[in-house]
Design an enzyme around this catalytic site. Structure first.
Site, PDB file in Angstrom:
ATOM      1  N   GLY A  10     -20.303  14.223  14.368  1.00 52.08           N
ATOM      2  CA  GLY A  10     -19.740  13.370  13.799  1.00 52.08           C
ATOM      3  C   GLY A  10     -18.554  12.985  14.140  1.00 52.08           C
ATOM      4  O   GLY A  10     -17.700  13.283  15.036  1.00 52.08           O
ATOM      5  N   ARG A  71     -26.931  12.665  15.849  1.00 54.97           N
ATOM      6  CA  ARG A  71     -26.910  14.083  15.318  1.00 54.97           C
ATOM      7  C   ARG A  71     -28.252  14.812  16.037  1.00 54.97           C
ATOM      8  O   ARG A  71     -28.441  15.974  15.510  1.00 54.97           O
ATOM      9  CB  ARG A  71     -27.074  14.095  13.853  1.00 54.97           C
ATOM     10  N   GLY A 101     -17.091  18.800  16.703  1.00 55.01           N
ATOM     11  CA  GLY A 101     -16.542  19.450  16.027  1.00 55.01           C
ATOM     12  C   GLY A 101     -16.938  20.896  16.385  1.00 55.01           C
ATOM     13  O   GLY A 101     -17.477  21.350  17.647  1.00 55.01           O
ATOM     14  N   GLY A 103     -19.701  22.503  15.809  1.00 58.31           N
ATOM     15  CA  GLY A 103     -21.034  22.584  16.672  1.00 58.31           C
ATOM     16  C   GLY A 103     -21.063  22.197  18.141  1.00 58.31           C
ATOM     17  O   GLY A 103     -21.780  23.009  18.662  1.00 58.31           O
ATOM     18  N   THR A 125     -12.512  16.503  14.098  1.00 62.36           N
ATOM     19  CA  THR A 125     -13.191  16.415  12.806  1.00 62.36           C
ATOM     20  C   THR A 125     -12.025  16.508  11.702  1.00 62.36           C
ATOM     21  O   THR A 125     -11.123  17.111  11.964  1.00 62.36           O
ATOM     22  CB  THR A 125     -14.199  17.719  12.548  1.00 62.36           C
ATOM     23  N   ILE A 126     -12.627  15.432  10.945  1.00 59.13           N
ATOM     24  CA  ILE A 126     -11.387  15.416   9.778  1.00 59.13           C
ATOM     25  C   ILE A 126     -11.220  16.609   8.989  1.00 59.13           C
ATOM     26  O   ILE A 126     -10.446  16.956   8.122  1.00 59.13           O
ATOM     27  CB  ILE A 126     -11.840  14.514   8.652  1.00 59.13           C
ATOM     28  N   ASP A 127     -12.203  17.866   9.000  1.00 61.18           N
ATOM     29  CA  ASP A 127     -12.388  18.880   8.231  1.00 61.18           C
ATOM     30  C   ASP A 127     -11.153  19.940   8.627  1.00 61.18           C
ATOM     31  O   ASP A 127     -10.966  20.652   7.945  1.00 61.18           O
ATOM     32  CB  ASP A 127     -13.660  19.542   8.486  1.00 61.18           C
ATOM     33  N   GLY A 186       0.410  16.534  -4.773  1.00 61.31           N
ATOM     34  CA  GLY A 186       0.976  17.345  -5.892  1.00 61.31           C
ATOM     35  C   GLY A 186      -0.415  17.115  -6.981  1.00 61.31           C
ATOM     36  O   GLY A 186       0.133  16.862  -8.303  1.00 61.31           O
ATOM     37  N   GLN A 251     -13.506   7.785   3.857  1.00 63.22           N
ATOM     38  CA  GLN A 251     -12.552   8.622   4.391  1.00 63.22           C
ATOM     39  C   GLN A 251     -12.663   8.843   5.822  1.00 63.22           C
ATOM     40  O   GLN A 251     -11.684   9.206   6.375  1.00 63.22           O
ATOM     41  CB  GLN A 251     -12.731  10.007   3.515  1.00 63.22           C
TER      42      GLN A 251
HETATM   43  O1  F6P Z   1     -17.674  17.288   9.463  1.00 64.02           O
HETATM   44  C1  F6P Z   1     -17.386  16.095   9.359  1.00 64.02           C
HETATM   45  C2  F6P Z   1     -17.852  15.466   8.263  1.00 64.02           C
HETATM   46  O2  F6P Z   1     -17.218  14.221   7.977  1.00 64.02           O
HETATM   47  C3  F6P Z   1     -17.898  16.480   6.812  1.00 64.02           C
HETATM   48  O3  F6P Z   1     -16.715  16.167   6.213  1.00 64.02           O
HETATM   49  C4  F6P Z   1     -19.089  15.768   6.012  1.00 64.02           C
HETATM   50  O4  F6P Z   1     -19.394  16.825   4.956  1.00 64.02           O
HETATM   51  C5  F6P Z   1     -20.171  15.438   6.942  1.00 64.02           C
HETATM   52  O5  F6P Z   1     -19.292  15.278   8.348  1.00 64.02           O
HETATM   53  C6  F6P Z   1     -20.716  14.295   6.643  1.00 64.02           C
HETATM   54  O6  F6P Z   1     -21.828  14.054   7.712  1.00 64.02           O
HETATM   55  P1  F6P Z   1     -22.856  13.035   7.797  1.00 64.02           P
HETATM   56  O7  F6P Z   1     -22.188  11.680   8.225  1.00 64.02           O
HETATM   57  O8  F6P Z   1     -23.874  13.271   8.680  1.00 64.02           O
HETATM   58  O9  F6P Z   1     -23.257  12.601   6.250  1.00 64.02           O
END
Ligand code: F6P
Length: 317
Positions: A10, A71, A101, A103, A125-127, A186, A251
């Site tokens: 991603g 992917r 990320g 993976g 990764t945004i996560d 908040g 996002q």
């Molecule tokens: O791991 C990053 C992420 O954006 C997650 O926040 C989200 O669940 C996933 O990738 C979405 O993946 P895809 O773009 O394959 O739908």
């Protein structure tokens, strides 16, 4: 030195900044950086492009990635090792700069190390869920995107009181992203997959909050169990209107924040220096406020769950 840049998995905001930064360093020092189109699948198919420096610098602050990812688990192909070595040899590529990320770090990096291919990973990764890293590139930009949306939700929530707002963030499978957004915005409640809350308790608490302050803002992770049921059951049980917003992939494609631009430039500098020192493999981790090169495997490390105390504070548990 010739480096091929590969975006594996991603995308995340900040990748373009890091590509811009690395390409600049290469140019200034007489090195060469080129990019794979379509992650490892593209690299194995010899889909390589020269980086258009003015375009890269123009897009340095934009989300996504100027080099498309994939992917497809291309390296699992039995011919992948041979094909990769052949492309790298023919193109004169010395090493690979990878963006990815968990993976990429757990599966791709150990494979490349075993095959003797020089690489460095920048965790993106945004996560913010990479084991061993305090911070991953892109997280801050994704939080800022969400805060902009919260401003809009709060404006309408104040103008027309008596509603519950559920804001769903990306971040699966963990709740780090949702917790960070809930705290900074908040929010009245944070719902994370790691710490599920009972529906009865939730309905009661929301009724109380709306009665007290006229609106309730709930930030929840996309990985929270059975979101559809929440959206249906809460208004049915407490008779309060519920409005639901999913941030979705917008996002992930957020503009790059000031913080992520700095992190991206620090990380790419560390990677470039490591390559110049002939370091064969590693991951640039953001730890204790700085980008550091970690050599060796990260596969046995575990990312701790989201901060339980912060979760309890937000939810007043
Ligand atoms: O791991 C990053 C992420 O954006 C997650 O926040 C989200 O669940 C996933 O990738 C979405 O993946 P895809 O773009 O394959 O739908």
């Amino acid at each position: 030195m010739k480096t091929c840049i590969v975006v594996s998995g991603g995308d995340a905001p900040g990748i373009n900044t890091a590509i811009d930064s690395f390409a600049r360093l290469a140019r200034q020092n007489g090195d060469h950086a080129l990019g794979a189109q379509g992650g490892f699948a593209g690299l194995l198919d010899d889909q390589l492009v020269e980086l258009d420096c003015s375009l890269v610098s123009l897009l340095a602050g934009r989300g996504g990635s100027i080099l498309p990812s994939s992917r497809r688990p291309a390296l699992q192909d039995p011919k992948a090792r041979e094909r990769l070595s052949e492309v790298m040899r023919r193109r004169g590529i010395d090493n690979l700069l990878l963006f990815g990320g968990d993976g990429t770090i757990r599966h791709v990096a150990p494979l490349l190390a075993r095959w003797g291919i020089a690489y460095i990973v920048l965790p993106t990764t945004i996560d913010n869920d990479v084991a061993g890293a305090d911070y991953t590139l892109g997280h801050d930009s994704a939080c800022n995107f969400a805060l902009g949306v919260v401003n809009g939700i709060r404006a309408t929530a104040h103008a027309l009181p008596g509603r519950i707002f559920l804001l769903e963030t990306l971040g699966a499978p963990t709740g780090h992203l949702a917790l960070a957004i809930a705290y900074a915005s908040g929010a009245d409640l944070a719902l994370l997959p790691e710490y599920p809350l009972g529906l009865d308790w939730l309905c009661e608490r929301l009724t109380e909050i709306v009665a007290r302050q006229g609106l309730a803002l709930v930030v929840l992770s996309e990985a929270y169990p059975d979101i559809d049921r929440l959206v249906e059951e809460i208004p049915r049980r407490n008779g309060i209107r519920l409005r639901y917003t999913a941030l979705g992939h917008a996002q992930r494609g957020a503009d790059v924040s000031h913080w992520d631009r700095c992190v991206a430039r620090d990380m790419s500098r560390v990677a470039w220096r490591a390559f110049k020192h002939g370091i064969g493999s590693g991951t640039v981790l953001w730890r204790e406020g700085a980008a550091l090169l970690h050599q060796g495997s990260l596969t046995s490390e575990l990312k701790p769950p989201p901060d339980r105390r912060q979760f309890e504070f937000i939810n007043q548990l």
